[in-house]
Design a protein around this motif. Structure first.
Motif, short mmCIF file in Angstrom:
data_model
loop_
_atom_site.label_atom_id
_atom_site.label_comp_id
_atom_site.label_asym_id
_atom_site.label_seq_id
_atom_site.Cartn_x
_atom_site.Cartn_y
_atom_site.Cartn_z
N PRO A 332 1.08 -1.18 0.19
CA PRO A 332 -0.22 -0.08 0.08
C PRO A 332 0.86 1.09 -0.02
N VAL A 333 0.52 2.21 -0.99
CA VAL A 333 1.34 3.59 -0.97
C VAL A 333 0.55 4.37 -0.14
N ALA A 334 1.32 5.06 0.86
CA ALA A 334 0.67 6.00 1.80
C ALA A 334 0.75 7.39 1.09
N THR A 335 1.54 7.58 -0.02
CA THR A 335 1.68 8.81 -0.68
C THR A 335 0.75 9.20 -2.03
N PRO A 336 0.02 10.21 -2.08
CA PRO A 336 -0.70 10.55 -3.20
C PRO A 336 0.08 10.20 -4.48
N ARG A 337 -0.68 9.94 -5.23
CA ARG A 337 -0.12 9.58 -6.81
C ARG A 337 -0.01 11.17 -7.63
N GLU A 338 -1.02 11.73 -7.24
CA GLU A 338 -1.31 13.03 -7.90
C GLU A 338 0.16 13.95 -7.42
N ARG A 341 -0.20 16.75 -5.00
CA ARG A 341 -0.53 16.39 -3.63
C ARG A 341 0.72 15.50 -3.08
N ARG A 342 1.97 15.64 -3.81
CA ARG A 342 2.95 14.83 -3.35
C ARG A 342 4.19 15.81 -3.06
N GLY A 343 4.84 15.46 -1.67
CA GLY A 343 6.02 16.20 -1.41
C GLY A 343 7.16 15.55 -2.40
N SER A 344 8.45 15.38 -1.52
CA SER A 344 9.50 14.58 -2.41
C SER A 344 9.51 13.17 -1.71
N GLN A 345 8.84 12.62 -1.40
CA GLN A 345 8.94 11.39 -0.69
C GLN A 345 7.95 10.30 -1.14
N VAL A 346 8.16 9.03 -1.10
CA VAL A 346 7.04 7.88 -1.39
C VAL A 346 7.29 7.23 -0.06
N SER A 347 6.01 6.97 0.42
CA SER A 347 5.98 6.09 1.92
C SER A 347 5.12 4.98 1.57
N LEU A 348 5.50 3.75 2.03
CA LEU A 348 4.97 2.64 1.49
C LEU A 348 4.62 1.85 3.14
N ARG A 349 3.26 1.22 3.05
CA ARG A 349 3.02 0.58 4.38
C ARG A 349 3.48 -0.71 4.30
N HIS A 350 4.00 -1.45 5.43
CA HIS A 350 4.13 -3.03 5.77
C HIS A 350 4.19 -3.19 7.01
N PRO A 351 3.57 -4.32 7.40
CA PRO A 351 3.58 -4.58 9.06
C PRO A 351 4.81 -4.73 9.44
N ASP A 352 5.69 -5.16 8.77
CA ASP A 352 7.18 -5.44 9.28
C ASP A 352 8.06 -3.95 8.95
N ALA A 353 7.38 -2.96 8.87
CA ALA A 353 8.28 -1.71 8.10
C ALA A 353 9.57 -1.56 8.61
N GLU A 371 6.93 5.05 12.51
CA GLU A 371 5.75 4.67 13.54
C GLU A 371 4.36 4.95 12.51
N PRO A 372 3.68 3.85 12.71
CA PRO A 372 3.51 2.38 12.96
C PRO A 372 3.98 1.44 12.06
N ASP A 373 3.87 1.87 10.56
CA ASP A 373 4.11 0.62 9.80
C ASP A 373 4.74 1.49 8.31
N ILE A 374 5.44 2.64 8.54
CA ILE A 374 6.04 3.38 7.40
C ILE A 374 7.32 2.91 6.91
N VAL A 375 7.50 2.71 5.55
CA VAL A 375 8.86 2.68 5.12
C VAL A 375 8.86 3.91 4.29
N ARG A 376 9.64 4.80 4.61
CA ARG A 376 9.73 6.17 4.26
C ARG A 376 10.87 6.30 3.57
N LEU A 377 10.94 6.77 2.37
CA LEU A 377 11.87 6.82 1.27
C LEU A 377 11.74 8.30 0.63
#
Lengths: 417, 417
Positions: A332-338, A341-353, A371-377
């Motif tokens: 799941p992508v937490a960051t808007p695709r538009e 509406r998007r800054g300069s990062q892409v955040s993904l959700r994963h239970p073992d982030a 926290e709690p489940d964000i892989v932040r790039l």
């Protein structure tokens, strides 16, 4: 996926890098071999110009000019001078930004000054985003408690409707980009809603300064703060900046009255007379070494328009989103695709982030966990290429496909996550 | 004066330098050839260890460890770790000092917290010295205005009698050493007078930390702040330190609530839960580069007792006073001649003080001017010798005898004096 698909992505990366070659400032930074650094939104990479500026400040200015460097190397006026350079990046006029204290201290001054400007018997409410970086919520609540005001936690999507038709709000204090999801909020729209309700607007630009074409003046922002050590690459703990709209400067009340904000600091008068202009937002002796490093780092923007940097940033994050799709990474992508509406990062959700981030780091791709489940790039545009983006995406695919995040060594938590 | 007298003074300087050889740390600092630096009380000389620590922090930690340096190079815990090292110099227990913000911001926190601890319906008065460095008076008055308290300007010599038998004072906020005259005030006596009247005591150690055997714990001080860039030689704008007596820590209220003072900062909670201990006095992300430089600089004290450093300091300033007498320099001395009342500087009065300082600088003797008529000469004990002291005194004699201060080029004022 097929080798052909990967080859095609590599060709596309090369093509995009050629298109954006004018904003490639990779040579201005030093990064270790084998590292793809996607954490420039937490600590920007080493700026070679910052390093050189710091060496000169230490060896020649401190070491040989000694106390005379306050004049000869213009240390005294550095907070305003570097502020003016940042102003060019965030759409602010000269003389409206000063650097020196931390983001939190700067925000304390901004929120306090806003409250002093606008609080009255009917206006006792400050709005802020419950999902802002915690220091923003803490410091804003602290000011409210000190001044007997009420803090209301209102998500940015609800801010305009909360403000509409109201007359009890004195300040809307928001972050321009959500530090977790990377969502970019509409500074101009929320500011307009605040103004229509007779309130002021204060913006935290920590995750937009230097990568988004922030237009503080055009958007009508009353106050803003931002960080020097993220995309601006000023170095660890680099000083933050504080913006005060010129119209507010004559009535700007600094809660922390110090000699650097005095009209005539060397008269050494016990009476405090605030300086004219943004200088009154200064407090104590500025952190010269940090400011000098930041000033050096900002030279990476010389000759660039922030609009072009923003275009490169959107191209990088957009390409990463495409890579996720084409490589079959279906987190799941937490960051808007538009783009808007998007800054300069892409955040993904994963239970073992947390473990995913550690496994990526083991492969040389440095992002971070939130926290709690964000892989932040984070995609710092000046020193990342589309080729780096593809490398990161393929590494992420390996981590997920090979379940590398399940290894015990990736689960050990450090003090600082 | 005769050549014989000068020869005798030179022999005495050599003898004193031999006596104090154990506290000679000249090799730890770099100073330009031909300069006698008597302004270490404004900006300490370049510490070679600070320079090296900074290079490592930039090249290796920032450049190669990148974000991982927060753990691997212990950046996160640096404010407390460096605080503990300073604690050894000022007679404070471990865990009572933190570094990071400027002196003014630190003092703001201290005065505010003291007021919150002790203000009630009957206690509404804060005492401070009208002759303190202006930022102290400004920031203290600012807190008083915010909290509806009354600031009373009471000279240190009058503080005990103002306090005696009173019950309206909540805080006595004083500087340990007068920045102009160099007079050392009795920390323990004023603190005792404050406590006897039910008030707290806050001390500014900017001009005593590292050169006076400050005994914060023994003297009973409740709060203290001090500067990192003067005698401690942490570099221009080095972070300041804040001391909170351990007994007050559980009820210490930080007016600036930030994520670095949070009990669990990486839980990213919007609720602010203050950390245990001195960590709650932290605010935002610390100025890592400045702290690292300060940590390096403090190694100059390794293996030294601050008592021995104090003895060297008194010997230097005492010898300078003797040189004045023996060289026939009869300017009024603003600094007390009694050892127990003297910091680490000697201040002289002259109607053309500014020009005298400029003429001295032209001779390579760097001191500074303070309004209205003070020639201020600081004696940083770690890198000054009795030989330097004699050089400075003879240069001063030349400036006065030759009326070099009357030259027009010595009257031009710079921005920073």
């Amino acid at each position: 996926m097929s080798d052909d698909a990967l080859t095609e992505l590599r060709q596309r990366a090369d093509r995009l890098d050629a298109e954006h070659v004018a904003t490639d400032r990779r040579d201005a930074f030093e990064l270790p071999e084998g590292v793809t650094y996607l954490d420039g939104n937490s600590l920007g990479a080493l700026s070679l110009a910052a390093r050189d500026a710091l060496r000169d400040a230490v060896d020649r200015q401190w070491g040989r000019q000694l106390i005379r460097a306050w004049n000869e190397s213009r240390w005294w006026t550095a907070p305003e001078r570097v502020g003016d350079r940042i102003a060019e990046l965030v759409g602010a006029p000269a003389g409206s930004i000063v650097v020196g204290d931390s983001t939190t201290v700067s925000l304390y001054k901004a929120v306090y000054a806003a409250a002093r400007l606008r609080a009255d018997d009917s206006r006792r409410v400050v709005l802020t985003d419950p999902d802002s970086f915690p220091t923003d919520v803490h410091v804003t609540r602290g000011v409210c408690d000190q001044l007997g005001l009420t803090l209301e936690l209102v998500h940015p999507t609800e801010a305009a409707s909360r403000l509409e038709g109201s007359n009890d709000v004195l300040l809307a204090a928001y972050s321009h980009v959500d530090y977790r999801t990377g969502e970019l909020w509409d500074l101009a729209a929320i500011t307009r809603a605040a103004h229509d309700a007779g309130a002021l607007a204060c913006w935290d630009l920590c995750h937009s300064a230097g990568v988004v074409d922030v237009d503080l003046a055009g958007g009508g922002a009353d106050f803003a703060v931002g960080c020097g050590y993220k995309y601006l690459s000023g170095g660890p703990g680099a000083p933050a900046f504080l913006y005060v709209a010129p119209a507010h400067l004559p009535r700007f009340t600094n809660p922390i009255l110090g000699w650097n904000g005095h009209a005539t600091p060397f008269a050494m008068s016990p009476e405090h007379v605030p300086a004219e202009g943004i200088t009154r937002a200064r407090v104590g002796t500025p952190p010269v070494l940090g400011i000098v490093a930041l000033e050096g780092a900002l030279t990476a923007y010389d000759g660039l328009s922030v609009g072009d940097v923003r275009a490169r940033s959107l191209s990088l994050t957009g390409f990463f989103l495409d890579c996720l799709d084409l490589l079959g990474i279906d987190l799941p992508v937490a960051t808007p695709r538009e783009d808007t509406r998007r800054g300069s990062q892409v955040s993904l959700r994963h239970p073992d982030a947390y473990a995913v981030v550690q496994a990526l780091i083991a492969r040389g791709v440095i992002g971070d966990f939130r926290e709690p489940d964000i892989v932040r790039l984070g995609f710092a545009p000046l020193y990342l290429s589309h080729g780096d983006v593809l490398d990161a995406a393929t590494a992420l695919r390996e981590v997920l496909v090979g379940e590398e995040f399940a290894r015990p060594e990736h689960r050990r938590r450090d003090l600082v996550t």
